[in-house]
Motif scaffolding. Structure first.
Motif, PDB file in Angstrom:
ATOM      1  N   CYS A 139      43.052  45.663  36.240  1.00  0.00           N
ATOM      2  CA  CYS A 139      43.928  46.406  37.144  1.00  0.00           C
ATOM      3  C   CYS A 139      45.103  45.503  37.473  1.00  0.00           C
ATOM      4  O   CYS A 139      44.978  44.576  38.275  1.00  0.00           O
ATOM      5  N   CYS A 194      40.632  50.484  41.347  1.00  0.00           N
ATOM      6  CA  CYS A 194      39.327  49.793  41.260  1.00  0.00           C
ATOM      7  C   CYS A 194      38.210  50.724  41.709  1.00  0.00           C
ATOM      8  O   CYS A 194      37.179  50.855  41.048  1.00  0.00           O
ATOM      9  N   ILE A 209      35.378  44.918  35.901  1.00  0.00           N
ATOM     10  CA  ILE A 209      36.743  45.209  36.377  1.00  0.00           C
ATOM     11  C   ILE A 209      37.381  43.911  36.878  1.00  0.00           C
ATOM     12  O   ILE A 209      36.835  43.245  37.765  1.00  0.00           O
ATOM     13  N   ALA A 224      40.745  42.473  38.620  1.00  0.00           N
ATOM     14  CA  ALA A 224      41.937  42.967  39.327  1.00  0.00           C
ATOM     15  C   ALA A 224      42.845  41.826  39.734  1.00  0.00           C
ATOM     16  O   ALA A 224      42.368  40.737  40.080  1.00  0.00           O
ATOM     17  N   ALA A 239      35.633  45.529  42.346  1.00  0.00           N
ATOM     18  CA  ALA A 239      36.127  44.672  41.257  1.00  0.00           C
ATOM     19  C   ALA A 239      35.111  43.568  40.974  1.00  0.00           C
ATOM     20  O   ALA A 239      34.543  42.996  41.901  1.00  0.00           O
TER      21      ALA A 239
END
Lengths: 231, 516
Positions: free
Chosen positions: A72, A84, A96, A98, A114
């Motif tokens: 992200c 997220c 994830i 970020a 995240a």
């Protein structure tokens, strides 16, 4: 079998640097640009558009989302946080990563699901201060981490191996006998401990433990052969 | 012939190293505020002044030891006299004036005009002699002639000399001189009121036998006591006319007092920033190793915080007032100076080569960083410069501008993500090693000559005894890092050991290496 994918959300210099560094690990990389940033996207002519309210179910049908990764990297922290949370709601096991502009947003991104948050300002400031205060350490660690020399860092998993079974890390002469230095040991409960801590000292080596070792490429390979599996 | 001799003599002085060195030595002690040892001289002179005044007070009702009196009247006066002469000498150079006149005259094909030269020397020296500071210095010497009782009181003039030595007094003077015009206006207004009211009250009261105001001096004294809102009450007007004058003077007095207070407050307010700046500049010039951070935007703010946490000295320069105020609010040493201007560094009175550890160009604007780097390079070729670059395309420009280390944060973030994706555990381990929040650290230990007295080979180090792990040795001569060095590796001065372990154990190990 579905293939794994790297999703990059954002259309900026960070996103393109991330993309550059992912080719070794991921064959498929898709870049998504937020519709609000469309103007810049047209200039580049790269990627696809998305909206924060989009439904991501089409990805599940095509890719192995359990082993995929999403970055992200949108300009706005609020949008990143929303992204997220939407991704986490759709994919429970997706990795994830970020980017956040400050610590406050970093905390919110962690709360939004995240796996790892990289606070841009803090990370850059850390690197600057390390360069100034510990230039040699920074240089050496940088080379180890980013593979710019013979020295490498590797994660090695103990699997079905009787060599170390039951021994304690402090009983083994790592550098003398194997030419490598073990920095830390992570057990199956995913608790990472530095080998120098007293906890690691009293931890008998078991199958499934992951060693983080530093050494020359050849020594690491030999060491790996010894315990058979390299990650 | 005589003129020739004079010119030769002054040329000799001007080119004589020992003469110029001596002159520079005294100039530094007497007049150069940035000279680090001047403060000791100032403190010594202030001590003499306090001794002198204390003796004067004690002498009023007590007998004083003859030796102390001798010290007070003769030795201190002699020291002050020597100081006066030295100041007269160092404030302007006679040889420079003579040589300039000679060279100007010879360029015009004329002979040296001795009279004009002498006149200029006299004018320059007289200008100094007649300055208030020099007059006070001279008056402070007068107690030497203490047989004249009146001259003893001149010891008090020594107190005024404090203005010379204490910087805070100099600041006070500068605050008042900034509002000179307003103070003069106020003084004129107060004087007019005093004079008119003195005359008026004298005219009203002097003829009345019941009135205590009989002379113009008494009227003047009453006016001053009243306008200053002191009002002793020892002299009061008794006639109606006198009381009306009193009403006017009291009203004027309130106005004068209010005006004075507001003037002093506003003068201090206006000068406050300047006073703070002067203080910061004075502190910097006496400190050995500084980091200068140019620009105070988000990354710079974090860097400053981290450097200060590591007990480093940091100075922030930014031409943006708002950002500088933000830094000041956070309690940092910050100056509203343009980091891209040569003038800023001159004002700092810093030796960039010896007093500055590194200059960090942390503006989030490549144009500004290039400009700042070039400015710094024009002043010093050696000082270490680190700069941020916001767009990759500008990296080369910064290299041309002489930056030693360029940081492109986007690239770094890209590399960080790659490592995290590839080897997450290893990534976390390395980052934890560098983090200040874990007990396990990686440290650099410098190999000095002192360490080499006891430790020649790597095997001598016995690092495992201290439960620290030797990651490797950085050989300065070869500029290479040797991982896991063999026992027979020779240590040399300037090398660094990279060790990993508990911070307390590393500290103990460092102490052990540096043992006597």
């Amino acid at each position: 079998m579905k293939e794994k994918i790297a999703l990059i959300f954002g259309n900026n210099a960070y996103a393109s640097e991330i993309k550059k560094n992912l080719f070794e690990e991921y064959e498929t990389i898709r870049i998504f640009t937020l519709k609000q940033e469309r103007k810049t996207q047209e200039e580049k002519g790269d990627g696809e558009y998305f909206d924060l309210s989009d439904d991501w179910s089409e990805l599940t049908e095509r890719y192995d989302m359990q082993n995929s990764i999403a970055f992200c990297a949108l300009e706005d922290d609020a949008n990143n946080i929303f992204l997220c949370i939407s991704l986490r709601a759709s994919f429970e096991h997706l990795k994830i990563i970020a980017l956040s502009s400050d610590k406050e947003s970093a905390h919110k991104m962690e709360m939004a699901g995240a796996t790892k948050v990289i606070p841009l300002v803090q990370t850059t400031a850390d690197i600057i201060v390390d360069m100034l205060e510990k230039p040699i350490t920074t240089h050496v660690l940088h080379n180890i981490l980013y593979g710019k020399g013979n020295l490498k860092i590797a994660q090695i998993k103990v699997e079905d191996n009787n060599y170390f079974e039951g021994k304690y890390p402090s009983d083994i002469e790592w550098s003398r006998d194997h030419g490598v230095l073990v920095l830390s040991i992570m057990d199956e409960e995913m608790n990472s401990e530095f080998i120098y801590s007293s906890q690691a000292k009293h931890h008998p080596i078991k199958n499934g433990d992951i060693f983080v070792v530093v050494g020359y490429e050849r020594d690491i390979e030999d060491f790996d052969k010894l315990i058979r599996s390299i990650e | 012939m005589f003129k020739r001799l004079i010119v030769d003599f002054f040329y000799f002085l001007q080119t004589s190293r020992s003469y110029q060195k001596t002159r520079r030595f005294f100039y530094n002690f007497l007049e150069n505020d940035s000279y680090p040892h001047k403060k000791y001289f100032d403190a010594f002179m202030m001590m003499l002044i306090f001794i002198s005044v204390a003796t004067l007070i004690r002498e009023v009702k007590h007998d004083i030891d003859a030796r102390l009196l001798f010290f007070n009247y003769y030795i201190i006066s002699l020291i002050f006299f020597t100081e006066y002469i030295l100041r007269l000498w160092v404030t302007s150079s006679v040889s420079e004036i003579v040589i300039r006149h000679y060279e100007n005259d010879s360029m015009l094909g004329k002979k040296l005009n001795l009279l004009a030269t002498f006149y200029e020397v006299l004018r320059v020296k007289l200008r100094y002699i007649l300055s208030i500071k020099a007059i006070i210095d001279l008056l402070a010497i007068l107690p030497f002639f203490h047989q004249l009782r009146l001259l003893r009181i001149f010891i008090l003039f020594r107190v005024f000399k404090l203005f010379r030595y204490a910087r805070s007094f100099q600041i006070l003077t500068s605050v008042f001189s900034a509002k000179k015009f307003e103070f003069i206006t106020l003084f004129i207004f107060a004087s007019i009121v005093i004079i008119i009211s003195s005359i008026l009250v004298y005219v009203m009261e002097a003829m009345n036998p019941a009135s205590p105001i009989n002379t113009l001096f008494e009227a003047f004294y009453w006016s001053i006591v009243t306008i200053a809102t002191v009002g002793y009450g020892d002299i009061v007007p008794v006639t109606d006319g006198g009381r009306i004058v009193a009403i006017i003077v009291i009203t004027a007095g309130i106005a004068v007092l209010a005006f004075t207070t507001s003037l002093v407050v506003s003068a201090f307010n206006e000068k406050l920033d300047e006073i703070r700046e002067t203080k910061i500049v004075n502190n910097i010039s006496s400190t050995k190793k500084y980091y200068i951070v140019c620009g105070y935007e988000s990354i710079a703010q974090e860097v400053v915080k981290k450097l200060l946490n590591s007990k480093m000295e940091v100075l922030i320069l930014d031409e943006d007032e708002e950002r500088i105020n933000q830094a000041k609010k956070a309690g940092y040493a910050a100056l509203n100076f343009d980091p891209g201007s040569v003038e800023s560094y001159k004002k700092l009175q810093l030796d960039l080569n010896t007093q500055v550890k590194a200059i960090l160009c942390l503006r989030e604007n490549d144009v500004e960083n290039v400009y700042t780097a070039l400015t710094i390079r024009s002043l010093s070729k050696e000082v270490y410069i680190l700069s941020l670059v916001m767009q990759e395309i500008n990296k080369k420009k910064l290299t041309y501008a002489g930056v030693n280390e360029i940081l492109y944060s986007k690239e770094l973030i890209g590399m960080v993500t790659r490592e995290f994706v590839g080897q997450p555990v290893a990534f976390e381990v390395i980052h934890a090693l560098r983090s200040e929040f874990t007990n396990i650290n990686i440290e650099e230990i410098f190999i000095s000559n002192h360490v080499l007295e006891n430790f020649v080979y790597v095997k001598d180090l016995m690092s495992s005894m201290y439960r620290v792990v030797l990651l490797g040795v950085y050989k300065k001569k070869l500029e290479r890092f040797f991982f896991n060095p063999i026992d027979s590796t020779i240590l040399e001065e300037g090398d660094y050991l990279l060790v990993i372990g508990n911070s307390y154990f590393i500290q103990e190990f460092t102490k052990y290496l540096n043992k006597r």
